[in-house]
Design an enzyme around this catalytic site. Structure first.
Site, short mmCIF file in Angstrom:
data_model
loop_
_atom_site.label_atom_id
_atom_site.label_comp_id
_atom_site.label_asym_id
_atom_site.label_seq_id
_atom_site.Cartn_x
_atom_site.Cartn_y
_atom_site.Cartn_z
N CYS A 52 0.84 -1.21 0.00
CA CYS A 52 0.00 0.00 0.00
C CYS A 52 0.87 1.25 0.00
O CYS A 52 0.63 2.20 -0.76
CB CYS A 52 -0.91 0.04 1.24
N VAL A 53 1.89 1.24 0.85
CA VAL A 53 2.79 2.39 0.96
C VAL A 53 3.48 2.65 -0.37
O VAL A 53 3.59 3.79 -0.82
CB VAL A 53 3.84 2.16 2.08
#
Length: 175
Positions: free
Chosen positions: A78-79
């Site tokens: 996600c990051v």
């Protein structure tokens, strides 16, 4: 009490087995809120608040190409993909692309710091009670839905996406 000790132990053991069996069975066989939306289906509507306190309903975006991304700062893929979504948003927002990034119940300070760190400009929505996550039947993160202007799901991607992955799907979404 000595002669009833064995009976009490058996009753307690049976109670533990019944309660434990019920809990395990309920977890294994519990129906999700309809499961993950499939291609060609309409995703469930939601009402969520962004970091500025504005309310967003998915139904407000009918007629627009929408990317719905479920994410958390605790999730390495996600990051990695959030800045990629920002690049695509900047590239395609004038063509009508909307990105709704739904955070998975993290605290406000964590989310605000993450957004500032990556200078994200698309709406970051808060699913503080995880109802939307459950409505969408999510099992892993990130999960991204590409929704056509007619309100139906064109594509679902589970896992991290590269800029190229996002771009190719957005191009199809905007055609």
């Amino acid at each position: 009490m000595g002669k009833y000790r064995k009976v009490v132990q058996i009753v307690i053991l049976l109670a533990v087995l019944v309660v434990g069996g019920y809990a395990i069975g309920n977890t294994i066989f519990a129906a999700k809120d309809g499961g993950i939306p499939k291609i060609g289906e309409q995703p469930p509507d939601f009402t969520l608040v962004d970091l500025q306190g504005n309310t967003h309903h998915l139904s407000d975006y009918k007629g627009k190409a929408v990317v719905i991304n479920f994410w958390g700062s605790f999730c390495p893929p996600c990051v990695k993909e959030m800045p990629e979504f920002e690049l695509q948003y900047e590239k395609w927002k004038d063509a009508g692309l909307e990105i709704l990034a739904i955070n998975l119940s993290e605290d406000t300070l964590t989310v605000n710091n993450f957004v500032r760190r990556f200078d994200l400009t698309y709406p970051i929505l808060r699913d503080v009670n995880r109802k939307t996550e459950h409505k969408y039947g999510l099992e892993s993160y990130p999960t991204t839905f590409f929704v056509l202007p007619d309100g139906t799901v064109q594509d679902v991607f589970v896992g991290g996406m590269s800029e190229k992955d996002i771009d190719s799907r957005v191009v199809k979404l905007l055609q």
